[in-house]
Design a protein around this motif. Sequence first.
Motif, PDB file in Angstrom:
ATOM      1  N   LEU A 142      -6.239  -2.997  10.968  1.00  0.00           N
ATOM      2  CA  LEU A 142      -6.107  -1.566  11.317  1.00  0.00           C
ATOM      3  C   LEU A 142      -5.453  -0.748  10.214  1.00  0.00           C
ATOM      4  O   LEU A 142      -5.770   0.425  10.023  1.00  0.00           O
ATOM      5  CB  LEU A 142      -5.276  -1.417  12.596  1.00  0.00           C
ATOM      6  CG  LEU A 142      -6.023  -1.617  13.895  1.00  0.00           C
ATOM      7  CD1 LEU A 142      -5.120  -1.335  15.068  1.00  0.00           C
ATOM      8  CD2 LEU A 142      -7.261  -0.721  13.951  1.00  0.00           C
ATOM      9  N   LEU A 143      -4.525  -1.356   9.504  1.00  0.00           N
ATOM     10  CA  LEU A 143      -3.870  -0.601   8.425  1.00  0.00           C
ATOM     11  C   LEU A 143      -4.804  -0.447   7.227  1.00  0.00           C
ATOM     12  O   LEU A 143      -4.621   0.431   6.402  1.00  0.00           O
ATOM     13  CB  LEU A 143      -2.598  -1.304   7.971  1.00  0.00           C
ATOM     14  CG  LEU A 143      -1.351  -1.158   8.842  1.00  0.00           C
ATOM     15  CD1 LEU A 143      -0.204  -1.969   8.258  1.00  0.00           C
ATOM     16  CD2 LEU A 143      -0.915   0.297   8.988  1.00  0.00           C
ATOM     17  N   THR A 169       1.317   1.534   4.446  1.00  0.00           N
ATOM     18  CA  THR A 169       0.186   2.356   4.010  1.00  0.00           C
ATOM     19  C   THR A 169      -0.981   2.110   4.960  1.00  0.00           C
ATOM     20  O   THR A 169      -1.259   0.963   5.310  1.00  0.00           O
ATOM     21  CB  THR A 169      -0.205   1.967   2.562  1.00  0.00           C
ATOM     22  OG1 THR A 169       0.940   2.207   1.737  1.00  0.00           O
ATOM     23  CG2 THR A 169      -1.369   2.783   2.052  1.00  0.00           C
ATOM     24  N   MET A 170      -1.615   3.178   5.381  1.00  0.00           N
ATOM     25  CA  MET A 170      -2.745   3.039   6.313  1.00  0.00           C
ATOM     26  C   MET A 170      -3.978   3.723   5.719  1.00  0.00           C
ATOM     27  O   MET A 170      -3.900   4.873   5.279  1.00  0.00           O
ATOM     28  CB  MET A 170      -2.390   3.686   7.653  1.00  0.00           C
ATOM     29  CG  MET A 170      -3.489   3.568   8.695  1.00  0.00           C
ATOM     30  SD  MET A 170      -3.056   4.329  10.278  1.00  0.00           S
ATOM     31  CE  MET A 170      -2.490   2.921  11.226  1.00  0.00           C
ATOM     32  N   VAL A 171      -5.092   3.015   5.721  1.00  0.00           N
ATOM     33  CA  VAL A 171      -6.351   3.603   5.241  1.00  0.00           C
ATOM     34  C   VAL A 171      -7.008   4.326   6.423  1.00  0.00           C
ATOM     35  O   VAL A 171      -7.022   3.805   7.544  1.00  0.00           O
ATOM     36  CB  VAL A 171      -7.287   2.493   4.714  1.00  0.00           C
ATOM     37  CG1 VAL A 171      -8.611   3.081   4.246  1.00  0.00           C
ATOM     38  CG2 VAL A 171      -6.614   1.726   3.592  1.00  0.00           C
ATOM     39  N   THR A 172      -7.497   5.520   6.177  1.00  0.00           N
ATOM     40  CA  THR A 172      -8.098   6.311   7.262  1.00  0.00           C
ATOM     41  C   THR A 172      -9.479   6.822   6.844  1.00  0.00           C
ATOM     42  O   THR A 172      -9.869   6.718   5.687  1.00  0.00           O
ATOM     43  CB  THR A 172      -7.224   7.546   7.597  1.00  0.00           C
ATOM     44  OG1 THR A 172      -7.250   8.438   6.475  1.00  0.00           O
ATOM     45  CG2 THR A 172      -5.801   7.148   7.913  1.00  0.00           C
ATOM     46  N   TYR A 301       3.020  10.957   4.305  1.00  0.00           N
ATOM     47  CA  TYR A 301       2.200  11.425   3.181  1.00  0.00           C
ATOM     48  C   TYR A 301       0.735  11.118   3.470  1.00  0.00           C
ATOM     49  O   TYR A 301       0.387   9.998   3.833  1.00  0.00           O
ATOM     50  CB  TYR A 301       2.641  10.716   1.889  1.00  0.00           C
ATOM     51  CG  TYR A 301       1.720  11.015   0.743  1.00  0.00           C
ATOM     52  CD1 TYR A 301       1.908  12.139  -0.056  1.00  0.00           C
ATOM     53  CD2 TYR A 301       0.625  10.185   0.466  1.00  0.00           C
ATOM     54  CE1 TYR A 301       1.043  12.428  -1.099  1.00  0.00           C
ATOM     55  CE2 TYR A 301      -0.240  10.470  -0.572  1.00  0.00           C
ATOM     56  CZ  TYR A 301      -0.025  11.593  -1.354  1.00  0.00           C
ATOM     57  OH  TYR A 301      -0.889  11.887  -2.373  1.00  0.00           O
ATOM     58  N   ALA A 302      -0.142  12.115   3.333  1.00  0.00           N
ATOM     59  CA  ALA A 302      -1.570  11.879   3.592  1.00  0.00           C
ATOM     60  C   ALA A 302      -2.412  12.407   2.443  1.00  0.00           C
ATOM     61  O   ALA A 302      -2.214  13.538   1.981  1.00  0.00           O
ATOM     62  CB  ALA A 302      -1.986  12.550   4.897  1.00  0.00           C
ATOM     63  N   GLY A 303      -3.339  11.581   1.989  1.00  0.00           N
ATOM     64  CA  GLY A 303      -4.243  11.984   0.910  1.00  0.00           C
ATOM     65  C   GLY A 303      -5.678  11.704   1.320  1.00  0.00           C
ATOM     66  O   GLY A 303      -5.937  11.080   2.353  1.00  0.00           O
ATOM     67  N   MET A 318      -2.655   7.146   4.301  1.00  0.00           N
ATOM     68  CA  MET A 318      -1.327   7.665   4.636  1.00  0.00           C
ATOM     69  C   MET A 318      -0.293   6.675   4.129  1.00  0.00           C
ATOM     70  O   MET A 318      -0.501   5.468   4.221  1.00  0.00           O
ATOM     71  CB  MET A 318      -1.171   7.766   6.157  1.00  0.00           C
ATOM     72  CG  MET A 318      -1.787   8.996   6.753  1.00  0.00           C
ATOM     73  SD  MET A 318      -1.281   9.194   8.473  1.00  0.00           S
ATOM     74  CE  MET A 318      -2.380   8.071   9.285  1.00  0.00           C
ATOM     75  N   VAL A 319       0.817   7.208   3.624  1.00  0.00           N
ATOM     76  CA  VAL A 319       1.991   6.372   3.369  1.00  0.00           C
ATOM     77  C   VAL A 319       3.030   6.842   4.379  1.00  0.00           C
ATOM     78  O   VAL A 319       3.410   8.016   4.391  1.00  0.00           O
ATOM     79  CB  VAL A 319       2.487   6.506   1.917  1.00  0.00           C
ATOM     80  CG1 VAL A 319       3.729   5.645   1.696  1.00  0.00           C
ATOM     81  CG2 VAL A 319       1.377   6.102   0.944  1.00  0.00           C
TER      82      VAL A 319
END
Length: 471
Positions: A142-143, A169-172, A301-303, A318-319
């Motif tokens: 999920l991350l 850190t999460m990948v979205t 933090y979102a990029g 996101m971090v």
Amino acid sequence: MTWHVMLEVVRDGPVPLGAQIADQVRHQVERGLLKPHTRLPSSRQLAQDLRVSRSVVVEAYEKLTGEGLLESVRGSGTRVAAHADTRIRKPVVLVDRAIPPVRFNLLPGTPNPVTFPHREWGASYLRALESTRWQGLGYPPLLGLDQLRTELVAYLGRVRGVLGSPDDTMVTGGFAHALGLVCAALRELGIDRLAVEDPSHDRQRQFIEENDIRTVAVPVGPEGLEIEPLYASGVRVVLVTPSHQFPLGVPMSPQRREELVRWARDIDGWIIEDDYDGGLWLEQRCRHLALQPTGPDRVIYAGTASKLLAPGLRLGWMVLPPELTAVMERVRVRRDLGCDGLMQLAFADFLRSGLLDGHLRKMRTRYRSQHGRLMRAVERYLPVATLVGPVAGLHVFAALPAGLDEEALVTQALQLSVLVKGGRVFHDRPHTARPGLVLGYTALGESGIEEAVRRIGQAYERQPGGVRRAS
Ligand SMILES: Cc1ncc(COP(=O)(O)O)c(C=O)c1O
């Protein structure tokens, strides 16, 4: 190649087998299930599938060909005829206002697809495909996949000054997905209001409200978000664009960043940093790092890859402050099963090989000259406008004289074939806001930019009180 269609026949019924096949194919074409150009199985294959003799299928295909519904092309079998859908009635969509064709698109937001690094991305994708046994093809964590989270942390630390570990850190699927997850996490934490910048992205505000969180507008001043009204609002979470305020472009001053993090610590709150065009500084002196390192314990933090590469990739990250990681995972497990694994491996490769750095270097050169051309064109054809903010990102905000009818200007520009977005729509109270234009410059070449701005200048002159431009 074996092609498959959904047909069945009833043996020993009153309708001959060939007629059954013809009726079903006809019905499926008419309903739009079999589209024009769709290839049908060979008569031998279909006869085998339906356990009928081949001549029955040949007879059905010939009948439909005679009706003009199918066509058989030598060497490429039988297909649904190209014009077969003309028999299907489509609902007529009425457009109430005729929009003239647009030649010059100045909408802000997305990189020009022609600049996408097809070859490099393709190479990364291929390497991902070749290197993976199961990781990219099974359900991803999920991350996000470890490889990508490790690369992201290294990249974001190096380029944006972001402090964090792969564990948080999460990948979205882009920023919108991240924001949806954050809204759900806020509800889980008992929070139902979120402060947003005024002005800010109009669709983002709607999106937040649709995710069951009320937005509270807090004004943006010359140094960024105003802190006093933030305290006064009583909210515990704020969404900001500190590096390149959207849409005004002003970066948040170092002092304001400190004050904002202090606010979050004072009230046990959180800051969501939307670093939407992070890294797209076009001059050395306007290289603003992320806000996150000022308060990694308080900043989500979102990029996104949407501005750096292409929005179609639906890739973001996101971090998180470590305190929030578990709640975000809990929320996500109820909403989706992670992001496309192959895409993650491809992006990890793209980062690891320095291909993103190389691409952005090229883009900066391109954007710098487009931006320069835009500034010169505004000076020449629209000298009443004041350009706000540093040379960064994919758009420029042009403030216009108070009292100007922004909507009329935008409409007039459209009559002159220029599609441009006014600035007021981004404000909480559009009618009291100062007029302006948000000028995106990625869709056009340099001469197109110049011509578009010249036409906006013409549109301005046609407004009541529009002063003649300087020559
Ligand atoms: C202010 C802002 N944030 C974020 C995004 C990117 O959103 P996403 O990553 O979902 O494409 C955009 C894109 O238009 C934007 O304008």
